[in-house]
Design an enzyme around this catalytic site. Structure first.
Site, mmCIF file in Angstrom:
data_model
loop_
_atom_site.group_PDB
_atom_site.id
_atom_site.type_symbol
_atom_site.label_atom_id
_atom_site.label_comp_id
_atom_site.label_asym_id
_atom_site.label_seq_id
_atom_site.Cartn_x
_atom_site.Cartn_y
_atom_site.Cartn_z
ATOM 1 N N ASP A 63 0.808 -1.217 0.000
ATOM 2 C CA ASP A 63 0.000 0.000 0.000
ATOM 3 C C ASP A 63 0.845 1.271 0.000
ATOM 4 O OD1 ASP A 63 0.902 -0.560 2.577
ATOM 5 O OD2 ASP A 63 -1.076 -0.891 3.409
ATOM 6 N N ASN A 93 -7.913 -3.371 14.112
ATOM 7 C CA ASN A 93 -9.279 -3.748 13.730
ATOM 8 C C ASN A 93 -9.288 -4.940 12.759
ATOM 9 O OD1 ASN A 93 -8.314 -2.637 11.383
ATOM 10 N ND2 ASN A 93 -9.796 -0.961 11.265
ATOM 11 N N HIS A 95 -7.429 -5.168 9.969
ATOM 12 C CA HIS A 95 -7.126 -4.862 8.567
ATOM 13 C C HIS A 95 -5.807 -5.499 8.116
ATOM 14 C CE1 HIS A 95 -5.010 -0.831 9.761
ATOM 15 N NE2 HIS A 95 -4.077 -1.710 9.453
ATOM 16 N N GLU A 124 -9.886 -2.420 5.154
ATOM 17 C CA GLU A 124 -10.550 -2.264 6.444
ATOM 18 C C GLU A 124 -11.701 -3.262 6.578
ATOM 19 O OE1 GLU A 124 -9.173 -0.444 8.514
ATOM 20 O OE2 GLU A 124 -8.214 1.266 7.544
HETATM 21 C C1 F6R Z 1 1.231 -1.542 6.086
HETATM 22 C C2 F6R Z 1 0.087 -2.418 6.269
HETATM 23 C C3 F6R Z 1 -0.765 -2.376 7.513
HETATM 24 C C4 F6R Z 1 0.032 -2.783 8.753
HETATM 25 C C5 F6R Z 1 -0.860 -2.788 9.990
HETATM 26 C C6 F6R Z 1 -0.068 -3.098 11.254
HETATM 27 O O1 F6R Z 1 1.820 -1.764 4.817
HETATM 28 O O2 F6R Z 1 -0.179 -3.156 5.395
HETATM 29 O O3 F6R Z 1 -1.849 -3.231 7.337
HETATM 30 O O4 F6R Z 1 0.574 -4.045 8.557
HETATM 31 O O5 F6R Z 1 -1.477 -1.537 10.152
HETATM 32 O O6 F6R Z 1 0.862 -2.095 11.496
HETATM 33 P P1 F6R Z 1 1.964 -2.199 12.634
HETATM 34 O O7 F6R Z 1 2.934 -3.253 12.203
HETATM 35 O O8 F6R Z 1 2.590 -0.839 12.689
HETATM 36 O O9 F6R Z 1 1.248 -2.578 13.894
#
Ligand code: F6R
Length: 257
Positions: free
Chosen positions: A69, A138, A140, A145
């Protein structure tokens, strides 16, 4: 269908095990396509790969990468862009040929077209061999989401307040957090030959408990892993502290490391 859950003591072990899975793929296959994530969780894994490159000189000439992303409206020089993050933590320290590094372009004039050409580039590579994932509080994955269709492909998303809030720690104020992003879709992730989801720390305990007990549902995007033939979750004891291992479905195979 089995989902492998590797229960580790700490974050370092997650990073080491994940790093080794990636390295053994790179060593065993002539041409490898990796799906990569940003966020805090993979940083240790990337450090592990960078250390290995320094020590063992592992070559990434035959590696192609697709990031999950990118924020809309931030260019690669913006310190909070995912491109900048990846350059800083990984790409500048490895020898992946520049033309083999793919990250959605959040500055594209035509975002819909950008999504289509990203999907096409993945297809042209023959798909993703290994997709690395983190998990949001959540549930995701990427920026998919809760409520995102399992059939989704690379698309533009409006970020939820929950996610903007969680990511605001990297910006000077929540107002600076972009409202839109491009993300690879759930179906695109699901088509990867192997998926490794990593989770660390107490803040992930509630969602990990839900993930491990829920049936696959679009309300919890990461639960798609339960339908995948080759998915692994690697998590530390803090992230798993709410899980009642005796009551886990038998389709989940737990390994302690
Ligand atoms: C980022 C991504 C997000 C993160 C998720 C967890 O490329 O795909 O889905 O993997 O928000 O983030 P952290 O590792 O910071 O807890």
């Amino acid at each position: 269908m089995h989902l492998k859950l590797i229960h580790t003591n700490d974050y370092e072990t997650i990073s080491q095990l994940t790093g080794e899975i990636i390295l053994s793929l790179i060593r065993s296959k002539e041409k490898v396509t990796l799906g990569l994530a940003t966020g805090s969780t993979p940083i240790g894994t990337y450090q592990y790969l960078v250390e290995d490159r320094k020590k063992n000189g592992t070559s990434y000439q035959n590696v192609t990468t697709f990031n999950l992303d990118e924020y809309v409206g931030l260019d690669g020089n913006h310190p909070q862009s995912y491109r900048y993050f990846m350059d800083h933590h990984l790409f500048h320290h490895l020898d992946i040929p520049t033309e083999k590094i793919f990250i959605p372009n959040g500055m594209a004039d035509d975002l819909e077209e950008e999504c289509k050409s990203y999907e096409k580039a993945i297809r042209e590579q023959g798909g993703i061999d290994l997709q690395l994932l983190g998990i949001g509080h959540n549930g995701h994955i990427g920026f998919n989401e809760p409520g995102t269709p399992f059939s989704s492909r690379t698309h533009v998303v409006k970020l939820t307040e929950n996610t903007r809030q969680a990511n605001s720690r990297f910006f000077s104020s929540i107002d600076e957090v972009p409202s839109y992003a491009i993300t690879v879709g759930v179906q695109t992730i699901f088509e990867s030959k192997q998926i490794v989801l990593i989770a660390s720390g107490e803040s992930k305990a509630p969602i990990m408990e839900k993930l491990l007990t829920a049936k696959p549902t679009e309300e919890l995007p990461a639960s798609i892993l339960k339908n995948h033939p080759n998915a692994i979750i690697i998590a530390d004891k803090e992230a798993l502290k709410n899980v009642n291992f005796k009551q886990l479905d038998e389709s989940i195979v737990v390994e302690y490391k």
